[in-house]
Design an enzyme around this catalytic site. Sequence first.
Site, PDB file in Angstrom:
ATOM      1  N   HIS A 131       0.826  -1.322   0.126  1.00  0.00           N
ATOM      2  CA  HIS A 131      -0.002   0.117   0.024  1.00  0.00           C
ATOM      3  C   HIS A 131       0.875   1.071  -0.057  1.00  0.00           C
ATOM      4  O   HIS A 131       0.830   2.240  -0.901  1.00  0.00           O
ATOM      5  CB  HIS A 131      -0.879   0.097   1.404  1.00  0.00           C
ATOM      6  CG  HIS A 131      -1.807  -0.979   1.454  1.00  0.00           C
ATOM      7  ND1 HIS A 131      -2.260  -1.808   2.431  1.00  0.00           N
ATOM      8  CD2 HIS A 131      -2.980  -1.424   0.617  1.00  0.00           C
ATOM      9  CE1 HIS A 131      -3.075  -2.640   2.553  1.00  0.00           C
ATOM     10  NE2 HIS A 131      -3.371  -2.457   1.277  1.00  0.00           N
ATOM     11  N   LYS A 154     -18.230  -6.876   8.996  1.00  0.00           N
ATOM     12  CA  LYS A 154     -16.812  -7.390   8.855  1.00  0.00           C
ATOM     13  C   LYS A 154     -15.945  -6.867  10.049  1.00  0.00           C
ATOM     14  O   LYS A 154     -15.798  -5.669  10.134  1.00  0.00           O
ATOM     15  CB  LYS A 154     -16.173  -6.987   7.391  1.00  0.00           C
ATOM     16  CG  LYS A 154     -15.363  -8.183   6.790  1.00  0.00           C
ATOM     17  CD  LYS A 154     -14.953  -8.058   5.376  1.00  0.00           C
ATOM     18  CE  LYS A 154     -13.608  -7.112   5.336  1.00  0.00           C
ATOM     19  NZ  LYS A 154     -13.211  -6.961   4.137  1.00  0.00           N
ATOM     20  N   ARG A 208      -2.239  -6.136  -8.021  1.00  0.00           N
ATOM     21  CA  ARG A 208      -1.273  -7.120  -7.991  1.00  0.00           C
ATOM     22  C   ARG A 208      -1.289  -8.090  -8.919  1.00  0.00           C
ATOM     23  O   ARG A 208      -0.347  -8.718  -9.754  1.00  0.00           O
ATOM     24  CB  ARG A 208      -1.337  -7.862  -6.730  1.00  0.00           C
ATOM     25  CG  ARG A 208      -0.824  -7.001  -5.492  1.00  0.00           C
ATOM     26  CD  ARG A 208      -1.469  -7.525  -4.285  1.00  0.00           C
ATOM     27  NE  ARG A 208      -2.704  -7.436  -3.903  1.00  0.00           N
ATOM     28  CZ  ARG A 208      -3.510  -7.691  -2.819  1.00  0.00           C
ATOM     29  NH1 ARG A 208      -2.750  -7.964  -1.811  1.00  0.00           N
ATOM     30  NH2 ARG A 208      -4.689  -7.485  -2.797  1.00  0.00           N
ATOM     31  N   SER A 260      -2.739  -7.690   3.452  1.00  0.00           N
ATOM     32  CA  SER A 260      -2.858  -7.615   4.852  1.00  0.00           C
ATOM     33  C   SER A 260      -3.502  -8.994   5.437  1.00  0.00           C
ATOM     34  O   SER A 260      -2.952  -9.328   6.477  1.00  0.00           O
ATOM     35  CB  SER A 260      -4.029  -6.640   5.075  1.00  0.00           C
ATOM     36  OG  SER A 260      -3.644  -5.512   4.439  1.00  0.00           O
TER      37      SER A 260
HETATM   38  P1  ADP Z   1      -9.715  -4.027   0.342  1.00  0.00           P
HETATM   39  O1  ADP Z   1     -10.242  -4.510   1.607  1.00  0.00           O
HETATM   40  O2  ADP Z   1     -10.517  -2.865  -0.569  1.00  0.00           O
HETATM   41  O3  ADP Z   1      -9.058  -5.041  -0.633  1.00  0.00           O
HETATM   42  P2  ADP Z   1      -6.922  -3.495   0.965  1.00  0.00           P
HETATM   43  O4  ADP Z   1      -6.692  -2.707   2.132  1.00  0.00           O
HETATM   44  O5  ADP Z   1      -6.628  -4.852   1.320  1.00  0.00           O
HETATM   45  O6  ADP Z   1      -8.310  -3.026   0.761  1.00  0.00           O
HETATM   46  O7  ADP Z   1      -6.292  -2.867  -0.222  1.00  0.00           O
HETATM   47  C1  ADP Z   1      -6.411  -1.541  -0.683  1.00  0.00           C
HETATM   48  C2  ADP Z   1      -5.931  -1.374  -1.935  1.00  0.00           C
HETATM   49  O8  ADP Z   1      -4.475  -1.489  -2.193  1.00  0.00           O
HETATM   50  C3  ADP Z   1      -6.527  -2.230  -3.196  1.00  0.00           C
HETATM   51  O9  ADP Z   1      -6.428  -1.688  -4.333  1.00  0.00           O
HETATM   52  C4  ADP Z   1      -5.370  -3.531  -3.412  1.00  0.00           C
HETATM   53  O10 ADP Z   1      -5.465  -4.023  -4.720  1.00  0.00           O
HETATM   54  C5  ADP Z   1      -4.147  -2.423  -3.111  1.00  0.00           C
HETATM   55  N1  ADP Z   1      -3.066  -3.504  -2.471  1.00  0.00           N
HETATM   56  C6  ADP Z   1      -3.421  -4.330  -1.384  1.00  0.00           C
HETATM   57  N2  ADP Z   1      -2.001  -4.958  -1.256  1.00  0.00           N
HETATM   58  C7  ADP Z   1      -1.147  -4.413  -2.320  1.00  0.00           C
HETATM   59  C8  ADP Z   1       0.256  -4.793  -2.427  1.00  0.00           C
HETATM   60  N3  ADP Z   1       1.038  -5.514  -1.721  1.00  0.00           N
HETATM   61  N4  ADP Z   1       0.849  -3.991  -3.427  1.00  0.00           N
HETATM   62  C9  ADP Z   1       0.010  -3.037  -4.259  1.00  0.00           C
HETATM   63  N5  ADP Z   1      -1.321  -2.940  -3.951  1.00  0.00           N
HETATM   64  C10 ADP Z   1      -1.757  -3.384  -2.842  1.00  0.00           C
END
Ligand code: ADP
Length: 152
Positions: free
Chosen positions: A17, A41, A90, A128
């Site tokens: 992120h 959730k 990703r 995450s």
């Molecule tokens: P959500 O619950 O909406 O999936 P996340 O917090 O998991 O939210 O992710 C938010 C954004 O960050 C999404 O667009 C996701 O694809 C992107 N993202 C998550 N992990 C990575 C990563 N390792 N590298 C790049 N982008 C990421």
Amino acid sequence: MKIAVFPGSFDPITIGHESIIKRAVPLFDKIIIAIGKNADKKSYFPIEKRIAWIKEGFKDYPSITVSEYSGLTVDFCKIVKAQYILRGLRTSADFEFERSVGQINKQLYPEVETIFLLSLPEHTSISSSTIRDIVSNGGDASRFVPKSVTLI
Ligand code: ADP
């Protein structure tokens, strides 16, 4: 003024992120990291911690702020006058999911554009949920999160 919302759970924020956000800084005047609160959730880390980690991590970036929101992302975009939704990609699985969300958001709010940045290759496997798995099983996930994040 180009305003982008970067929506997500950030439970917790990862270096994946962080990299997307930092790479987006030159593209927008303002980036709002928006933590979505989903009523049914339950999060692993409390919202206060997730916000504090992000605030601390981006304290040297004046164009970056953090907010929490509930409800539709497009409604939050209207409230904060954001014309852009920022998302990271990703894998092809991310693409399929993001395609449908992005196309629906465009129908709900035609003025908004979703902008995707490809993750760096070294961040493709970081999520995450994997970090929560490592932490809940007593492992050390510190290399996958920004320095501001204290997982224990
Ligand atoms: P959500 O619950 O909406 O999936 P996340 O917090 O998991 O939210 O992710 C938010 C954004 O960050 C999404 O667009 C996701 O694809 C992107 N993202 C998550 N992990 C990575 C990563 N390792 N590298 C790049 N982008 C990421």
